[in-house]
Design an enzyme around this catalytic site. Structure first.
Site, PDB file in Angstrom:
ATOM      1  N   HIS A   1       0.002  -2.381  20.298  1.00 43.80           N
ATOM      2  CA  HIS A   1       1.306  -2.692  19.711  1.00 43.80           C
ATOM      3  C   HIS A   1       1.277  -3.882  18.761  1.00 43.80           C
ATOM      4  O   HIS A   1       1.814  -3.803  17.666  1.00 43.80           O
ATOM      5  CB  HIS A   1       2.301  -2.961  20.845  1.00 43.80           C
ATOM      6  CG  HIS A   1       3.697  -3.236  20.396  1.00 43.80           C
ATOM      7  ND1 HIS A   1       4.414  -2.370  19.599  1.00 43.80           N
ATOM      8  CD2 HIS A   1       4.524  -4.288  20.628  1.00 43.80           C
ATOM      9  CE1 HIS A   1       5.620  -2.864  19.363  1.00 43.80           C
ATOM     10  NE2 HIS A   1       5.709  -4.033  19.966  1.00 43.80           N
TER      11      HIS A   1
ATOM     12  N   ARG B   1       2.300 -12.365  23.227  1.00 42.66           N
ATOM     13  CA  ARG B   1       3.557 -12.572  22.499  1.00 42.66           C
ATOM     14  C   ARG B   1       4.764 -12.322  23.390  1.00 42.66           C
ATOM     15  O   ARG B   1       4.839 -11.331  24.099  1.00 42.66           O
ATOM     16  CB  ARG B   1       3.625 -11.636  21.292  1.00 42.66           C
ATOM     17  CG  ARG B   1       4.940 -11.712  20.518  1.00 42.66           C
ATOM     18  CD  ARG B   1       4.917 -10.803  19.317  1.00 42.66           C
ATOM     19  NE  ARG B   1       4.912  -9.402  19.676  1.00 42.66           N
ATOM     20  CZ  ARG B   1       5.998  -8.628  19.741  1.00 42.66           C
ATOM     21  NH1 ARG B   1       7.197  -9.140  19.518  1.00 42.66           N
ATOM     22  NH2 ARG B   1       5.897  -7.356  20.043  1.00 42.66           N
TER      23      ARG B   1
ATOM     24  N   LYS C   1       0.819  -1.216   0.000  1.00 44.60           N
ATOM     25  CA  LYS C   1       0.000   0.000   0.000  1.00 44.60           C
ATOM     26  C   LYS C   1       0.848   1.258   0.000  1.00 44.60           C
ATOM     27  O   LYS C   1       0.450   2.290  -0.540  1.00 44.60           O
ATOM     28  CB  LYS C   1      -0.901   0.024   1.236  1.00 44.60           C
ATOM     29  CG  LYS C   1      -2.063  -0.907   1.188  1.00 44.60           C
ATOM     30  CD  LYS C   1      -3.077  -0.577   2.275  1.00 44.60           C
ATOM     31  CE  LYS C   1      -2.481  -0.618   3.667  1.00 44.60           C
ATOM     32  NZ  LYS C   1      -3.489  -0.383   4.712  1.00 44.60           N
TER      33      LYS C   1
ATOM     34  N   GLU D   1      15.066  -9.227  27.153  1.00 43.72           N
ATOM     35  CA  GLU D   1      13.816  -8.478  27.212  1.00 43.72           C
ATOM     36  C   GLU D   1      12.814  -9.215  28.087  1.00 43.72           C
ATOM     37  O   GLU D   1      13.063 -10.345  28.526  1.00 43.72           O
ATOM     38  CB  GLU D   1      13.252  -8.260  25.803  1.00 43.72           C
ATOM     39  CG  GLU D   1      14.123  -7.365  24.938  1.00 43.72           C
ATOM     40  CD  GLU D   1      13.548  -7.112  23.563  1.00 43.72           C
ATOM     41  OE1 GLU D   1      14.014  -6.180  22.902  1.00 43.72           O
ATOM     42  OE2 GLU D   1      12.645  -7.857  23.139  1.00 43.72           O
TER      43      GLU D   1
ATOM     44  N   ARG E   1       4.789  -8.617  28.865  1.00 43.96           N
ATOM     45  CA  ARG E   1       4.217  -7.308  28.566  1.00 43.96           C
ATOM     46  C   ARG E   1       2.798  -7.129  29.113  1.00 43.96           C
ATOM     47  O   ARG E   1       2.428  -6.038  29.528  1.00 43.96           O
ATOM     48  CB  ARG E   1       4.228  -7.084  27.049  1.00 43.96           C
ATOM     49  CG  ARG E   1       5.619  -6.811  26.524  1.00 43.96           C
ATOM     50  CD  ARG E   1       5.632  -6.685  25.027  1.00 43.96           C
ATOM     51  NE  ARG E   1       6.975  -6.310  24.572  1.00 43.96           N
ATOM     52  CZ  ARG E   1       7.333  -6.277  23.293  1.00 43.96           C
ATOM     53  NH1 ARG E   1       6.453  -6.577  22.364  1.00 43.96           N
ATOM     54  NH2 ARG E   1       8.557  -5.932  22.955  1.00 43.96           N
TER      55      ARG E   1
ATOM     56  N   HIS F   1       1.903  -2.375  24.181  1.00 42.00           N
ATOM     57  CA  HIS F   1       3.281  -2.174  24.644  1.00 42.00           C
ATOM     58  C   HIS F   1       3.217  -1.302  25.888  1.00 42.00           C
ATOM     59  O   HIS F   1       2.581  -0.241  25.887  1.00 42.00           O
ATOM     60  CB  HIS F   1       4.127  -1.509  23.567  1.00 42.00           C
ATOM     61  CG  HIS F   1       5.588  -1.651  23.815  1.00 42.00           C
ATOM     62  ND1 HIS F   1       6.244  -0.969  24.816  1.00 42.00           N
ATOM     63  CD2 HIS F   1       6.525  -2.417  23.212  1.00 42.00           C
ATOM     64  CE1 HIS F   1       7.523  -1.307  24.807  1.00 42.00           C
ATOM     65  NE2 HIS F   1       7.716  -2.185  23.851  1.00 42.00           N
TER      66      HIS F   1
END
Length: 561
Positions: free
Chosen positions: A338, A373, A42, A121, A279, A231
């Site tokens: 997110h 995730r 796009k 992380e 998260r 997030h």
């Protein structure tokens, strides 16, 4: 209404919809196997979610790590909904996928020992995240894939995947040349996420759930759309809307801490890993603290990180642009949409239930992410499943591929600003039954006020310039995709009468073992979203009939005019 007038035609063995990590990886793989591939994008070469990915790629480290450890961390973050076989298959492909990327020229950061540098992380038990340019991993991945020289039609959006008795037959697309048809036996959806459902997001403007709508219209199932990962730490500025810069989890991995306006820890006693909890845990902790204090943000304190500007140049630039020096001041942050953990139901090779239709990357539900995730598994999934889907498309060579009938499609849509407002208010970090029902009713009223149209309607009153006409047609297509996806998400969130992963119901705060499976959704013969509830399978009886006698059951009917 009339069907769109076709103004151009093309043919290909595979059409890839989307120009990010999953799409370009699949296109390259298929091309190397001799397929004629056409990619539709796009935007331009860097208008992708991949471009904005900061943290890195989660891939098993050569020392002090294992496939088992990475699988275990992923499954733990997924809160009971990961498919372990899919997780293992994707994790096992990580090192080969990264090697293929480096063969294209991708350059990753090195440590003092000359080896690839790794950080940690949230949710990871060890330092396994490789990164590039400090906090510009996605940009480096996009750059490397763009050098492959694959044919890409920029400024072109897919409007419909045309199917027949043998599966996919082609794609209807729109570009500055008008409506066109690409005859093809195989289509790969790699359109990214649905962040534009919300007023605040880390996603680029093009993240409008196009692939979800295309898959549903083509007869495929989607699942787990209720699991939208917010997030925890997106740069907060008063009145800021649209795409907001995220403050990578890697900043906390390097020692930054989350504090409130009073200087107190936000995550203390919330989770054993504190600021490096998964998260969903951190986002809920921030949302709870903001409600408690009546504020709209908290703070990230990274002042103790040596060489912050060198390690995180992109984040530093975003902060400085907002008048904040992260080496001297606290960074104001808040959660924002997110990543979509669910999507089009596929196997680990990207195959959907529609022959010839594949999906890879964020748009797909492979079973890797479950209900939440694990950080930096997204680029991993795009690389691994993108490669496998591109290879799988070879099986469609020789299948019938000719579009002979272009039909009009009704595409109800709500005004985007109103849709984003209602989704942000009632389907964000914390939801409840009444809010979800009210949101669904509000969307219905918006559509029934006469907002529905067919995608061929554009420009019938005052014909604009050709470029403006193409942009308007694409915007209307996006609004239709957002409206359908919002309805399906609200339906799924209402049906999941529990809290799990990044789906939090304040009225149902505990997980329910009876719902420890995915809730697949298809469109019925009348184009209405239909929930099917059989342990992760897209087959089964409608959930509505099973809950008809339950006074606590959610309202599952979402009427589509």
């Amino acid at each position: 209404m009339n069907a769109p007038v076709i103004e151009w035609e093309a043919s290909a063995d595979l059409v890839v919809v989307g120009g990010g990590v999953a799409g370009l990886t699949a296109a390259r793989t298929a091309s190397l196997r001799g397929l004629r591939v056409l990619t539709l994008s796009k935007g331009g070469p860097i208008d992708t979610s991949t471009q904005y990915a900061q943290g890195g790629i989660a891939v098993v480290a050569p020392h002090g790590d294992s496939i088992e450890s990475h699988v275990r961390d992923t499954v733990e973050a997924g809160a009971g909904l990961c498919e372990t076989t899919a997780v293992r298959a994707i994790v096992e492909g990580g090192q080969a996928a990264v090697a293929a990327l480096t063969d294209l020229g991708a350059v990753f950061d090195l440590g003092r020992d000359g080896q690839i540098s790794r950080t940690r992380e949230g949710g990871h038990s060890t330092r396994r995240i490789i990164h590039a340019g400090g906090d510009a991993t996605g940009a480096e991945v996009q750059r490397a894939l763009n050098t492959a020289g694959l044919p890409v039609l920029f400024g072109a959006a897919a409007c419909e995947v045309v199917t027949g008795p043998s599966g996919v037959q082609g794609v209807i697309a729109v570009s500055d040349k008008g409506f066109g048809v690409v005859h093809t036996p195989a289509v790969l959806l790699a359109t990214g996420g649905l962040g534009q459902l919300y007023a605040l997001s880390t996603n680029p403007p093009g993240a409008t759930a196009d692939g979800i709508a295309l898959a549903l219209w083509a007869g495929a199932a989607v699942a787990d759309l209720e699991f939208v990962q917010f997030h925890p730490t997106v740069l907060y500025t008063p009145g800021g809307l649209g795409r907001r810069p995220l403050i990578s989890e890697a900043v906390r991995g390097e020692g930054a801490t989350l504090v409130d306006a009073e200087g107190k820890s936000v995550t203390a006693e919330v989770h054993p890993r504190g600021d490096l909890a998964p998260r969903d845990v951190v986002s809920r902790a921030i949302a709870a603290r903001m409600r408690e204090l009546g504020t709209d943000h908290v703070f990230l304190d990274g002042r103790a990180i040596d060489g912050f500007a060198q390690r995180f140049p992109t984040i530093t630039a975003s902060c400085l642009a907002a008048g904040i020096d992260p080496q001297e001041s606290l960074i104001p942050v808040a959660p924002a949409a997110h990543y979509q953990c669910g999507g089009v139901v596929t196997d680990p090779h990207g195959r959907t239930g529609v022959p010839g239709l594949y999906a890879a990357g964020e748009v797909a539900r492979t079973g890797l992410h479950g209900a939440n995730r694990l950080a930096s598994n997204s680029l991993l999934e795009g690389l691994v499943v993108g490669e496998r889907a591109g290879a799988a498309a070879v099986e469609r060579l020789g299948a019938p591929a000719e579009v002979t009938d272009v039909r009009p499609r009704t595409m109800p849509r709500a005004p985007r600003a109103a849709l984003q407002q209602v989704m942000t208010a009632h389907a964000a970090v914390v939801r409840d039954r009444d809010g979800l029902a009210g949101a669904a009713a509000t969307l219905e009223r918006a559509v029934l006020r006469g907002m529905s149209s067919r995608f061929a309607d554009s420009g019938t009153v005052v014909p604009p310039a050709p470029d403006d006409l193409a942009a308007r047609r694409i915007a209307e297509l996006e609004d239709g995709a957002l409206t359908l996806t919002a309805r399906v998400l609200l339906l799924a969130a209402a049906a999941r009468t529990e809290s799990r992963g990044c789906h939090t119901r304040s009225d149902r705060p505990e997980p329910d073992e009876a719902l420890r499976h995915s809730i697949p959704i298809r469109l019925d013969a009348d184009g209405r979203p239909d929930v099917l509830l059989v342990g992760g399978s897209p087959e089964g009886e409608p959930l509505a009939s099973r809950l008809a006698d339950d006074p606590e059951a959610p309202a599952l009917t979402v009427a589509v005019p």
